[in-house]
Write a protein that holds these residues in place. Structure first.
Motif, short mmCIF file in Angstrom:
data_model
loop_
_atom_site.label_atom_id
_atom_site.label_comp_id
_atom_site.label_asym_id
_atom_site.label_seq_id
_atom_site.Cartn_x
_atom_site.Cartn_y
_atom_site.Cartn_z
N PHE A 51 40.94 -119.75 -70.52
CA PHE A 51 40.54 -118.21 -70.99
C PHE A 51 39.17 -118.27 -71.26
O PHE A 51 38.63 -119.20 -72.29
N ASP A 52 38.18 -117.32 -70.71
CA ASP A 52 36.85 -117.25 -71.10
C ASP A 52 36.79 -116.14 -71.84
O ASP A 52 36.97 -114.80 -71.47
N THR A 53 36.07 -116.22 -73.19
CA THR A 53 35.83 -115.24 -73.97
C THR A 53 34.31 -115.08 -74.35
O THR A 53 33.37 -115.82 -73.83
N ALA A 54 33.97 -114.27 -75.40
CA ALA A 54 32.61 -114.35 -75.81
C ALA A 54 32.64 -113.48 -77.31
O ALA A 54 33.34 -112.82 -77.60
N ASP A 55 31.57 -113.71 -78.13
CA ASP A 55 31.54 -113.02 -79.36
C ASP A 55 31.48 -111.75 -79.20
O ASP A 55 31.89 -111.10 -80.13
N ILE A 56 30.75 -111.19 -78.36
CA ILE A 56 30.55 -109.88 -78.20
C ILE A 56 31.45 -109.22 -77.60
O ILE A 56 31.66 -107.98 -77.62
#
Length: 325
Positions: A51-56
């Motif tokens: 899974f690829d996520t981001a803080d934003i």
């Protein structure tokens, strides 16, 4: 589902993985944690283990959802991105203090002691010329806060510059409408044992083949408000392709490839390149996950089909897209 090695991380990741920009919501809609959990579960059941996520993304809710899921599924790997929360988003703000705060926040959001992979989230180009940014990431890696780091880029030149540092992976836009990375970056990344995550694989849905010249998008959807780069880099929206031109090119691809399921073929096309570790399409509901994962099982492209994609690109897309990103 087959698996490939993600560069220096050594992680064996599913060829079709999951980008979580839309996790738990549709474009511009509120976050729904139940939808997020269902989407992650559907991805896992389809063989997705990355899974690829981001803080934003969803103001940290995406990170939290992924963190909750990996507690129950420790065989799942992930990346998270940082930097786009900066106001203003300038190179000067990629300071040691800010980078440390971002990592600490992601650790808290995800409920882990060490992050699998942290990516700088499309920073200004001058950041790639500031070694202190990467030395800070090295320090956090030695301290055990992060296991690996890399970059998510807008331009091929940024990806090339990042290779001089100890990066493990690069996230870059690569699809039927963005072919330049293969020409100028893939071989260099392979030589450096740097993994490649292909983002925006369907050109913001344009390569799904489902849109027409009259398709309308919601006000909160970047496909409405960012076509000319009003909010962020224009290349993030339809891969920088003029919408009307893109519709024409998509029709030509469907005709010459003899398919109505262009989305599946567009994902399978990306997997024709060994340098790509994983393609990371997004999804806002489980049905999309199942369809995306099925693309990995489609037949390989023939030489004739590969030539068709290149021909359509050269005729409709290359000028000016190839010269800008």
């Amino acid at each position: 589902m087959d698996f490939r090695t993600l560069g220096k991380t050594g992680f064996k990741v599913s060829e079709v993985s999951l980008g979580t920009w839309q996790l738990g919501s549709k474009w511009g809609d509120p976050f729904d944690p139940r939808d997020a959990a269902d989407t992650l579960a559907a991805a896992y059941e389809s063989g997705v283990n990355y899974f690829d996520t981001a803080d934003i993304y969803q103001d940290g809710h995406s990170e939290h959802a992924v963190g909750e899921f990996i507690k129950q599924h420790p065989d799942v790997h992930y990346s998270t991105k940082m930097g786009r929360k900066l106001e203003p988003h300038t190179a000067a703000n990629y300071s040691k203090a800010n980078l440390t705060d971002f990592v600490d926040s992601s650790l808290s959001n995800m409920g882990v002691e060490s992050l699998d992979l942290v990516l700088l989230h499309c920073p200004p180009t001058s950041v790639y010329y500031d070694p202190e940014v990467f030395f800070t990431l090295d320090e956090m890696k030695r301290a055990g806060k992060i296991q690996n780091y890399g970059v998510s880029v807008e331009r091929v030149e940024e990806a090339m510059k990042a290779l001089q540092f100890d990066i493990s992976a690069v996230e870059i836009i690569f699809n039927m409408f963005r072919l330049r990375p293969e020409e100028q970056f893939f071989a260099e990344a392979q030589a450096a044992n740097v993994g490649i995550l292909a983002r925006v694989p369907l050109a913001s849905g344009l390569l799904s083949g489902k849109y027409t010249a009259t398709t309308q998008f919601g006000k909160g959807d970047h496909r409405s408000f960012n076509r000319n780069g009003e909010a962020f880099d224009k290349g993030e929206t339809f891969s920088g392709v003029n919408y009307e031109t893109g519709i024409t090119a998509v029709s030509e691809l469907k005709r010459r490839l003899g398919t109505e399921d262009l989305a599946g073929m567009a994902l399978r096309y990306i997997l024709m390149y060994d340098a790509v570790s994983a393609v990371i399409p997004g999804a806002s509901k489980p049905e999309q996950i199942t369809a995306n994962a099925a693309a990995a099982e489609l037949p390989a492209f023939s030489k004739e089909q590969m030539a068709i994609v290149r021909d359509v690109y050269d005729q409709y897309i290359k000028d000016p897209v190839d010269y800008l990103w």
